[in-house]
Scaffold this motif. Structure first.
Motif, PDB file in Angstrom:
ATOM      1  N   ASN A  42       0.173 -20.518   5.353  1.00  0.00           N
ATOM      2  CA  ASN A  42      -1.382 -20.375   5.141  1.00  0.00           C
ATOM      3  C   ASN A  42      -2.012 -21.795   4.983  1.00  0.00           C
ATOM      4  O   ASN A  42      -2.782 -22.339   5.041  1.00  0.00           O
ATOM      5  N   LEU A  43      -1.205 -22.362   3.797  1.00  0.00           N
ATOM      6  CA  LEU A  43      -1.678 -23.611   3.248  1.00  0.00           C
ATOM      7  C   LEU A  43      -1.716 -24.629   4.414  1.00  0.00           C
ATOM      8  O   LEU A  43      -2.739 -25.508   4.330  1.00  0.00           O
ATOM      9  N   ALA A  44      -0.501 -24.632   4.936  1.00  0.00           N
ATOM     10  CA  ALA A  44      -0.574 -25.633   6.229  1.00  0.00           C
ATOM     11  C   ALA A  44      -1.713 -25.716   7.236  1.00  0.00           C
ATOM     12  O   ALA A  44      -2.506 -26.468   7.478  1.00  0.00           O
ATOM     13  N   ARG A  45      -2.021 -24.420   7.354  1.00  0.00           N
ATOM     14  CA  ARG A  45      -3.124 -23.835   8.281  1.00  0.00           C
ATOM     15  C   ARG A  45      -4.589 -24.496   7.607  1.00  0.00           C
ATOM     16  O   ARG A  45      -5.585 -25.022   8.372  1.00  0.00           O
ATOM     17  N   ARG A  46      -4.630 -24.044   6.587  1.00  0.00           N
ATOM     18  CA  ARG A  46      -5.926 -24.504   5.964  1.00  0.00           C
ATOM     19  C   ARG A  46      -6.021 -26.021   5.908  1.00  0.00           C
ATOM     20  O   ARG A  46      -7.049 -26.465   5.880  1.00  0.00           O
ATOM     21  N   LEU A  47      -4.996 -26.784   5.587  1.00  0.00           N
ATOM     22  CA  LEU A  47      -5.115 -28.180   5.490  1.00  0.00           C
ATOM     23  C   LEU A  47      -5.602 -28.688   6.866  1.00  0.00           C
ATOM     24  O   LEU A  47      -6.352 -29.769   6.948  1.00  0.00           O
ATOM     25  N   GLU A  48      -5.071 -28.018   7.768  1.00  0.00           N
ATOM     26  CA  GLU A  48      -5.398 -28.573   9.357  1.00  0.00           C
ATOM     27  C   GLU A  48      -6.805 -28.467   9.565  1.00  0.00           C
ATOM     28  O   GLU A  48      -7.448 -28.985   9.912  1.00  0.00           O
ATOM     29  N   THR A  49      -7.176 -27.195   9.118  1.00  0.00           N
ATOM     30  CA  THR A  49      -8.788 -26.998   9.361  1.00  0.00           C
ATOM     31  C   THR A  49      -9.750 -28.155   8.565  1.00  0.00           C
ATOM     32  O   THR A  49     -10.852 -28.310   8.820  1.00  0.00           O
ATOM     33  N   GLU A  50      -9.098 -28.597   7.518  1.00  0.00           N
ATOM     34  CA  GLU A  50      -9.790 -29.625   6.689  1.00  0.00           C
ATOM     35  C   GLU A  50      -9.400 -31.018   7.179  1.00  0.00           C
ATOM     36  O   GLU A  50      -9.719 -32.041   6.492  1.00  0.00           O
ATOM     37  N   GLY A  51      -8.732 -31.198   8.054  1.00  0.00           N
ATOM     38  CA  GLY A  51      -8.430 -32.474   8.910  1.00  0.00           C
ATOM     39  C   GLY A  51      -7.426 -33.057   8.387  1.00  0.00           C
ATOM     40  O   GLY A  51      -7.153 -34.239   8.568  1.00  0.00           O
ATOM     41  N   ILE A  52      -6.493 -32.607   7.554  1.00  0.00           N
ATOM     42  CA  ILE A  52      -5.307 -33.075   6.902  1.00  0.00           C
ATOM     43  C   ILE A  52      -4.000 -32.474   7.612  1.00  0.00           C
ATOM     44  O   ILE A  52      -3.646 -31.362   7.897  1.00  0.00           O
ATOM     45  N   ASP A  53      -3.118 -33.348   8.179  1.00  0.00           N
ATOM     46  CA  ASP A  53      -2.154 -33.186   8.806  1.00  0.00           C
ATOM     47  C   ASP A  53      -0.791 -32.876   7.979  1.00  0.00           C
ATOM     48  O   ASP A  53      -0.446 -33.649   7.287  1.00  0.00           O
ATOM     49  N   PRO A  54      -0.443 -31.537   7.802  1.00  0.00           N
ATOM     50  CA  PRO A  54       0.729 -31.450   6.594  1.00  0.00           C
ATOM     51  C   PRO A  54       1.980 -32.315   6.931  1.00  0.00           C
ATOM     52  O   PRO A  54       2.677 -32.814   6.030  1.00  0.00           O
ATOM     53  N   ARG A  55       2.167 -32.868   8.153  1.00  0.00           N
ATOM     54  CA  ARG A  55       3.343 -33.534   8.761  1.00  0.00           C
ATOM     55  C   ARG A  55       3.161 -35.019   7.985  1.00  0.00           C
ATOM     56  O   ARG A  55       4.313 -35.694   8.074  1.00  0.00           O
ATOM     57  N   THR A  56       1.911 -35.390   7.789  1.00  0.00           N
ATOM     58  CA  THR A  56       1.939 -36.784   7.388  1.00  0.00           C
ATOM     59  C   THR A  56       1.188 -36.852   5.733  1.00  0.00           C
ATOM     60  O   THR A  56       0.481 -37.594   5.491  1.00  0.00           O
ATOM     61  N   SER A  57       1.283 -35.308   4.995  1.00  0.00           N
ATOM     62  CA  SER A  57       0.437 -35.553   3.849  1.00  0.00           C
ATOM     63  C   SER A  57       1.204 -36.009   2.782  1.00  0.00           C
ATOM     64  O   SER A  57       0.933 -35.949   1.538  1.00  0.00           O
TER      65      SER A  57
END
Ligand SMILES: [Zn+2]
Length: 458
Positions: free
Chosen positions: A194-209
């Protein structure tokens, strides 16, 4: 070759004979401590005619009866006037806990500062075995409060030299990621997805976070869901297993099972009737015994306590990481296991079906499953509801086929139940946020038995 980092190299890499000596010495001390300090065990030894001095080794524990959560509940208020399991003077009790029991009164737990130090040592060993060290910054999404896990990890961080960001949930603002650049997160598979999905909608890529590794715990999961989580975050996902009884086992970075801290807790595996140890390499119920180092004290100890989870001992041989403590498979909750069509199925089997990689093009991973009476006597229909990214755009037949293939996997009993028509499947493809368990607070119930007929016992 440089040996892997250890938090407590001497004890974590003890050879098997020496480790067994340590365990047996602590069994003797703990049993004596129980006789001298635990009102419950003192009278329990008398009732069962046990000479506590005759319990000399861990094998001797088989001669003691197994206790359960209900034993604890029936020796505390309001059933009795005193806490029978409290095994230290009140002056030494540092914290008091209650487990969120699924039935009846919660179980009370008492911890001394020494208990906290031993719990923290267990988690410090786990963190170091996973590659955490000084300079790491870890967001803890496990809840603080009556559960000991989050506080124990926080205390362990002090020993490891890393910083904790004690959020307590995975709903923290994304600036925590962008401002503090944490290197790890502790949470559950579903919360971290869920957190990854939320970050993606805010323009943050979990893979490069900046997150270098994730630690999951709190419930068992399928290898498929771990693999998917690792892909979404592009980093390793390590597993831990803990309980208020003080289990706290963790995977090292080799991912070849969870190391049991054998010098601090003794784990036996029993048959379903809780009468005998199961043979090596077979599934059994986890039965725990606290191990107190000689001279130490303990707020509440257990000898042979059934914790209602099942697992398999994977190996007692030294691990490639250099640690010698035995390794177990990811435990499964007995309460999430059901009989159907002559087979056992667990929530984890359902999760394995959901998380088939191609399914994840359409699904979020969230699901719930209900066992219903089937069309014939003794048959069961497993009704699975999967949360879809967009229910209008799902390969429904393909998803269902892949689910069934993944669910059955290599389990011959599940295959026979399915082939024999004793286990059938039906699917609902749901819109985001519409699952039953998403509408109620608390630990999500992802599998519920709603059968009334003969299927429940076959
Ligand atoms: Zn290892």
């Amino acid at each position: 070759m440089t040996p892997d980092a250890c938090f407590n190299r001497e004890i974590e890499t003890l050879d098997r004979d020496r480790l067994d000596e340590v365990i047996d010495e602590r069994v003797r001390y703990t049993v004596r401590y129980a006789e001298e300090h635990s009102p419950f065990y003192r009278s329990w030894f008398r009732t069962h005619g046990i000479d506590f001095g005759s319990i000399r080794t861990h094998e001797d524990l088989l001669r003691l009866p197994v206790i359960s959560g209900s034993t604890i509940r029936s020796h505390q208020p309001p059933v009795t006037s005193e806490f029978g399991f409290l095994s230290t003077p009140w002056e030494q009790v540092f914290t008091i806990h209650e487990t969120s029991g699924t039935s009846g009164t919660p179980k009370a737990f008492f911890l001394t500062w020494q208990d906290w130090e031993r719990f923290a040592e267990k988690y410090a060993r786990i963190f170091v075995s996973q590659g955490f060290g000084p300079g790491d910054r870890v967001v803890v999404c496990a809840s603080y409060g009556m559960n000991v896990g989050a506080n124990t990890m926080t205390l362990a961080a002090r020993n490891v030299g890393m910083a904790i960001i004690p959020e307590g949930t995975c709903t923290f603002p994304s600036r925590v990621i962008t401002s503090f650049r944490p290197t790890g997160i502790v949470g559950s598979v579903f919360k971290l997805l869920n957190l990854a999905r939320r970050l993606e909608t805010e323009g943050i890529d979990p893979r490069t976070s900046g997150i270098r590794q994730l630690v999951v715990g709190g419930e068992s999961f399928a290898p498929e869901s771990r693999a998917y989580l690792a892909e979404v975050w592009d980093c390793p996902v390590h597993n831990t297993y803990g309980s208020t009884e003080g289990t706290m086992c963790g995977e090292c970075d080799r991912h070849t099972g969870l190391h049991v801290p054998e010098d601090l807790v003794h784990l036996d595996l029993y048959d379903p009737a809780l009468q005998a140890f199961v043979p090596e390499e077979e599934y059994g119920r986890i039965v725990l015994t606290t191990l107190i180092p000689p001279g130490g004290h303990c707020g509440m100890l257990f000898l042979n306590c059934d914790n209602e989870d099942t697992t398999v001992i994977l190996s007692r041989e030294p691990c490639a990481c250099g640690r010698t403590h035995l390794r177990i498979m990811n435990p499964q909750r007995e309460a999430e296991s059901f009989r159907a069509g002559g087979a056992f199925l667990n929530r984890v089997d359902v999760e394995r079906g959901v998380f088939q990689r191609e399914n994840m093009e359409y699904l979020t991973g969230e699901f719930e499953a209900f066992l219903h009476d089937g069309d014939t006597v003794a048959s069961t229909d497993l009704r699975v509801t999967v949360e879809c990214r967009d229910p209008a755009q799902v390969d429904r037949d393909g998803t269902a086929d892949r689910f069934v293939r993944g669910f059955i996997g290599n389990n011959p009993f599940l295959r026979a139940a399915h082939d024999g028509g004793l286990l059938t499947f039906s699917f609902t493809f749901a819109a985001p946020g519409t699952l039953e368990h998403q509408k109620v607070k608390g630990r999500p119930k992802r599998i519920v038995d709603q059968r009334t007929g003969a299927g429940t016992s076959r």
